[in-house]
Enzyme design. Structure first.
Site, PDB file in Angstrom:
ATOM      1  N   PRO A 291      14.462  12.817 -11.951  1.00  0.00           N
ATOM      2  CG  PRO A 291      12.337  13.337 -11.767  1.00  0.00           C
ATOM      3  CD  PRO A 291      13.532  13.561 -12.585  1.00  0.00           C
TER       4      PRO A 291
ATOM      5  CB  VAL B  11      10.046   6.978 -19.507  1.00  0.00           C
ATOM      6  CG1 VAL B  11       9.890   5.537 -19.645  1.00  0.00           C
ATOM      7  CG2 VAL B  11      11.011   7.478 -20.615  1.00  0.00           C
TER       8      VAL B  11
ATOM      9  CG  ASP C  37      13.606  12.389 -16.867  1.00  0.00           C
ATOM     10  OD1 ASP C  37      13.102  12.502 -16.136  1.00  0.00           O
ATOM     11  OD2 ASP C  37      14.333  13.404 -17.537  1.00  0.00           O
ATOM     12  CG  HIS C  38       9.138   8.208 -13.040  1.00  0.00           C
ATOM     13  ND1 HIS C  38       8.203   7.880 -14.012  1.00  0.00           N
ATOM     14  CD2 HIS C  38       8.924   7.265 -12.007  1.00  0.00           C
ATOM     15  CE1 HIS C  38       7.178   6.885 -13.500  1.00  0.00           C
ATOM     16  NE2 HIS C  38       7.705   6.627 -12.541  1.00  0.00           N
ATOM     17  NE  ARG C  39      12.551  15.402 -15.608  1.00  0.00           N
ATOM     18  CZ  ARG C  39      13.304  16.298 -15.827  1.00  0.00           C
ATOM     19  NH1 ARG C  39      13.301  17.470 -15.639  1.00  0.00           N
ATOM     20  NH2 ARG C  39      14.545  16.055 -16.877  1.00  0.00           N
TER      21      ARG C  39
END
Ligand code: CAO
Length: 536
Positions: free
Chosen positions: A332, A512, A508-510
């Site tokens: 994501p 960070v 990567d929003h998972r």
């Protein structure tokens, strides 16, 4: 001590086969069965084993040469010839002096039952059966694999020594076997040819297909055969893999052209195939995109609309396409943008240009950017992480290796500069230039492209005012760099011309969160705006 010549053995009738690797050097001491040369046709690669042990006196071929059966490869000062098993080098006269083989039973037309036994497997004992390829009632042809054995060094397919019907199989997967052990019973129509007397002369006719060079056990003890893969179909002419690996690929339905090889000269190993499959399965099990039912783009016949030409994609382009899809679908992404004032940095760089030229190098903004990224990764370690594949952990890295996207004629490559935080500008400049050259010359090794924490993709020399770079997983972030331009900048009182560099950070929003990203980005921008901060 006599000089013996190791020649190209029977390679299934192939002619003008390319020498792709010389595995020995003059002065080396080699043993019978050691691999001396690797040949490659468009379908397969084969290691040519030594037919005689001793000291390498001369090498008669070089990489790139084309050879055929009987061509001289290596001259060896043979030692202990008496111990050497029968080989190509054994003369016809010698062969004549050997006792005549026992006559084959007369071809009676009736099926004769013969024991199929484990042939000479180079003295290995208690070798594991990893696959039983046939069952009672199966018809087999001479050369068909009966079982596959695997030591810690190699796998070997044990072939049927005659054609016939399998009466019974005595082994199962997991059994441990040694030479002479009964594999099963074969009903051979019309009697057994002499050479197929598996019980009494196993070694002479066995053709175990070895996978690893360092595995003499996997090679035949007499009349050495190359690990001929001529009968093994190739999924792709570009694939560099041995017969056992190709077989594993076929069994698992893996297109080997999509697998990166970790062996010498990027040769694909069984572990590479297993990792490839494991990654797909892990990704699927952890909710990844593979097999998630995304509709395929329908095939289109473009020729209906005008003249077209089909151009084969390079292996790198195919791998890049797979990686990009994987990253796009699994990660994501969030992308954050900024224009950074690099006026001072550019002044400093212009001041260093003459010195760079004297050193024989070219100083572009890139080493400054790498240095600033390294400082930001140190300052905000929440960016220097990878997601652990177990889905339960974050891997915190205490090293700072940064990948640099390089555009090459065969596609995009991302070599990795190691320990960027510990290196100065000149060292980084030299290293980036050397890696970019290596990439364009097609000389990067797999480990040159591994271990990155973060990547930088610079289109600054090409143009554009911004783009969304795709995270190069398992890294969690990437910086996109676009073309710097002089722009009017409001300093609180007036507009002044400043050199502004557009940067975009995808993460990567998972792994960070946005606040960490904001801090990282601000630190990075301030380090680029005032490179003196890199000294702090
Ligand atoms: N703004 C303005 N000028 C820039 C610049 C920027 N951001 N970045 C580089 N330049 C200038 C350089 O200073 C140099 O000019 P001078 O010789 O006058 O100093 C010129 O552009 C050419 O630079 P370069 O391309 O030779 O060197 P580099 O260090 O900037 O880049 C490399 C090296 C290997 C990254 C580059 O050659 C390359 O391959 N870029 C493409 C990367 C790519 O394809 N990314 C997309 C991947 S998909 O996400």
């Amino acid at each position: 001590m006599a000089t013996e010549t190791i020649k190209v053995p029977d390679i299934g009738g192939s002619e003008g086969v390319e020498v792709i690797e010389i595995s020995v050097s003059v002065g080396d001491t080699i043993a019978v069965e050691d691999s001396v040369v690797v040949l490659e046709t468009d379908k397969a690669s084969m290691e040519i084993p030594a037919t005689v042990g001793g000291k390498v006196k001369a090498i008669k071929v070089k990489e790139g040469d084309k050879v055929s059966e009987g061509d001289a490869l290596i001259e060896v000062e043979a030692e202990g010839q008496g111990d050497a098993p029968a080989a190509e080098a054994v003369s016809k006269t010698d062969k004549k002096s050997e006792p005549e083989p026992e006559p084959a039973p007369a071809a009676s037309g009736k099926a004769q039952e013969v024991d199929m036994k484990v042939p000479d497997i180079g003295g290995s004992e208690g070798v594991e059966v990893i696959e039983v390829c046939v069952a009672a009632g199966d018809e087999v042809a001479e050369g068909d694999s009966l079982i596959v054995l695997e030591t810690d060094k190699a796998s070997m397919e044990i072939p049927a020594e005659a054609s016939g019907k399998v009466v019974s199989i005595k082994l199962k997967e997991g059994d441990k076997v040694s030479q002479g052990e009964l594999i099963g019973v074969l009903a051979v129509a019309g009697g057994v040819p002499a050479k197929a007397d598996a019980g009494s002369k196993p070694a002479a006719a066995s053709k175990p297909a070895a996978e690893e060079k360092a595995a003499p056990v996997a090679k035949p003890a007499a009349a050495p055969q190359p690990q001929a893969a001529a009968s093994v179909e190739s999924t792709d002419g570009d694939v560099y893999a041995g017969p056992a690996v190709r077989k594993l690929g076929r069994q698992l339905g893996v297109d080997l052209s999509r697998v990166s090889g970790s062996g010498p000269r990027s040769r694909i190993t069984k572990d590479d195939v297993r990792h490839y499959v494991k990654n797909i399965v892990t990704s699927q099990q952890s909710g990844g995109a593979v097999g998630s039912g995304i509709p395929q783009i329908p095939a289109v016949d473009f020729a209906k609309f005008g003249e077209v030409e089909l151009v084969k994609m390079s292996k790198i382009k195919k791998l890049t396409a797979d990686n990009m899809t994987r990253n796009w679908l699994n990660v994501p992404h969030v992308t954050q943008w900024d224009d950074v004032d690099i006026t001072e940095m550019e002044d400093f760089r212009q001041g260093l240009k003459a010195e760079a030229e004297k050193r024989g190098s070219k100083l572009t903004p890139l080493p400054f950017i790498l240095k600033a990224c390294a400082a930001a990764l140190r300052a905000e370690p929440s960016f220097n992480v990878s997601l652990h594949h177990d889905g339960e952990h974050i891997v915190q890295k205490n090293y700072v290796h940064i990948g640099v996207a390089v555009d090459t004629p065969v596609g995009l490559l991302v070599p990795v500069v190691r320990d960027v935080d510990k290196k100065g500008l000149w060292e980084l400049t030299d290293e980036i230039n050397a890696l970019a050259k290596k990439a364009r010359d097609g000389k990067l090794m797999p480990n040159d492209m591994q271990g990155g924490c973060f990547s930088v993709s610079s289109l600054g020399a090409i143009g554009g005012s911004g783009f969304t770079p795709l995270v190069n997983a398992p890294e969690v972030a990437i910086l996109g760099v676009s073309r710097a331009q002089i722009k009017p900048h409001w300093n609180g009182k007036e507009f002044v011309p400043r050199n502004m560099l557009p940067i975009s950070l995808s993460y990567d929003h998972r792994a960070v969160n946005g606040a960490d990203a904001g801090r990282f980005f601000t630190y990075l921008a301030s380090a680029l705006a005032d490179v003196r901060r890199l000294l702090l």
